[in-house]
Design an enzyme around this catalytic site. Structure first.
Site, PDB file in Angstrom:
ATOM      1  N   THR A  92       0.846  -1.189   0.000  1.00 25.05           N
ATOM      2  CA  THR A  92       0.000   0.000   0.000  1.00 25.05           C
ATOM      3  C   THR A  92       0.882   1.241   0.000  1.00 25.05           C
ATOM      4  OG1 THR A  92      -1.793  -1.120   1.169  1.00 25.05           O
ATOM      5  CG2 THR A  92      -1.727   1.286   1.340  1.00 25.05           C
ATOM      6  N   GLY A  93       0.436   2.283  -0.688  1.00 21.52           N
ATOM      7  CA  GLY A  93       1.178   3.538  -0.735  1.00 21.52           C
ATOM      8  C   GLY A  93       1.520   3.922  -2.159  1.00 21.52           C
ATOM      9  N   SER A  94       2.103   5.102  -2.317  1.00 21.09           N
ATOM     10  CA  SER A  94       2.316   5.647  -3.653  1.00 21.09           C
ATOM     11  C   SER A  94       3.317   4.836  -4.482  1.00 21.09           C
ATOM     12  CB  SER A  94       2.784   7.099  -3.550  1.00 21.09           C
ATOM     13  OG  SER A  94       4.006   7.190  -2.824  1.00 21.09           O
ATOM     14  N   ASP A 147       8.384   4.024   4.558  1.00 20.91           N
ATOM     15  CA  ASP A 147       8.538   5.442   4.867  1.00 20.91           C
ATOM     16  C   ASP A 147       9.981   5.767   5.231  1.00 20.91           C
ATOM     17  OD1 ASP A 147       5.692   6.246   4.643  1.00 20.91           O
ATOM     18  OD2 ASP A 147       5.457   4.789   6.251  1.00 20.91           O
ATOM     19  N   LYS A 157       7.086   1.820   8.579  1.00 19.57           N
ATOM     20  CA  LYS A 157       5.978   1.754   7.627  1.00 19.57           C
ATOM     21  C   LYS A 157       4.694   2.180   8.335  1.00 19.57           C
ATOM     22  CE  LYS A 157       5.417  -1.729   4.953  1.00 19.57           C
ATOM     23  NZ  LYS A 157       5.038  -0.772   3.879  1.00 19.57           N
ATOM     24  N   GLY A 158       3.691   2.471   7.543  1.00 14.52           N
ATOM     25  CA  GLY A 158       2.397   2.820   8.112  1.00 14.52           C
ATOM     26  C   GLY A 158       1.912   4.203   7.769  1.00 14.52           C
ATOM     27  N   GLY A 159       2.685   4.925   6.931  1.00 19.14           N
ATOM     28  CA  GLY A 159       2.235   6.248   6.528  1.00 19.14           C
ATOM     29  C   GLY A 159       0.892   6.227   5.825  1.00 19.14           C
ATOM     30  N   GLY A 160       0.606   5.109   5.162  1.00 22.01           N
ATOM     31  CA  GLY A 160      -0.683   4.967   4.486  1.00 22.01           C
ATOM     32  C   GLY A 160      -1.764   4.370   5.364  1.00 22.01           C
ATOM     33  N   GLU A 193      -0.121  -4.922   6.296  1.00 24.39           N
ATOM     34  CA  GLU A 193       1.170  -5.009   5.616  1.00 24.39           C
ATOM     35  C   GLU A 193       2.111  -5.966   6.336  1.00 24.39           C
ATOM     36  OE1 GLU A 193       1.562  -0.615   3.497  1.00 24.39           O
ATOM     37  OE2 GLU A 193       2.161  -0.864   5.594  1.00 24.39           O
TER      38      GLU A 193
END
Length: 234
Positions: free
Chosen positions: A28-30, A86, A96-99, A105
């Site tokens: 997940t994420g950009s 991240d 991780k976890g910015g999203g 995840e």
């Protein structure tokens, strides 16, 4: 625009690790979204894969692209997970976890034979912690959990502002598991393993965004090209 191009380069490089018939975890994420886009192109060309998404957003993206999906219930062991990060340090420890998908995840990554991180060069750091550490907590007893997180983090040598994540509209951010996220601006986390152990002792903490000993390699794109970071000893 340069960052977007680097993310694309890392995602395309990771696609070289995917073989026909693989069971994949989709991050997940950009940056992970670029890998999913590239994978969708390959699936359209005949590549056979079966994938587990790490968020509802990734699920929707994969469905739009016609990527075959499964669940960990039906496919509990995966060959490879490709996800972003991240922050990444030289020991391949991650934040991780910015999203907001850190729980799924981590579950999907640890259900995989291999986890590969894709990122642009800006995500590589000497010491984790400049990016606020996300922690997923249950709504019940939230204020008490927040207090315990502060106490345990301080004992682990980390202090800083701990804020509940908000949506862009100002409401409470809620994860796909109906939990909350708090973001901890600790600055430098000198001993990530100590902090991880301390946080897991807080009953209301579901999971934290320190991914330690989870990733096997990172594909990092910079102005000079793509390089690989491997976990020490491998």
């Amino acid at each position: 625009m340069l960052t977007d191009a680097l993310k694309e380069s890392a995602a395309r490089a990771a696609l070289d690790l995917v073989n026909d018939g693989m069971r994949l975890g989709l991050g997940t994420g950009s940056t992970a979204a670029r890998f999913v886009d590239a994978l969708g192109e390959r699936v359209g060309q005949g590549l056979k894969v079966l994938c587990v998404p790490t968020s509802e957003a990734t699920r929707a993206q994969a469905e739009r692209l016609g990527i075959p999906l499964t669940t960990l219930k039906d496919t509990p062991q995966l060959d490879l997970t490709v996800d972003g990060a991240d922050e990444i340090d030289d020991q391949l420890r991650l934040i991780k976890g910015g999203g907001g998908a850190l729980l799924r995840e981590k579950i999907v990554a640890t259900a995989s034979n291999q986890m590969v991180v894709i990122a642009d060069e800006s995500k590589v750091v000497a010491t984790l912690g400049a990016f606020p550490l996300p922690i997923e907590v249950v709504p019940f007893g939230f204020a008490s959990t927040l207090r315990l997180i502060e106490i345990m983090s301080t004992q682990a040598g980390c202090e800083g502002e701990i804020m509940q994540r908000q949506t862009p509209g100002g409401g409470r951010f809620v994860t796909d598991q109906d939990n909350y996220i708090v973001d901890c601006a600790f600055g430098a986390i000198q001993e990530p393993e100590v902090l991880a152990f301390a946080l897991k002792r807080v009953p209301g903490v579901v999971e934290h965004g320190l991914f330690l000993g989870v990733a096997d390699l990172a594909i990092v794109a910079g102005p000079d090209g793509v390089r690989v970071i491997r976990r020490p000893g491998e």
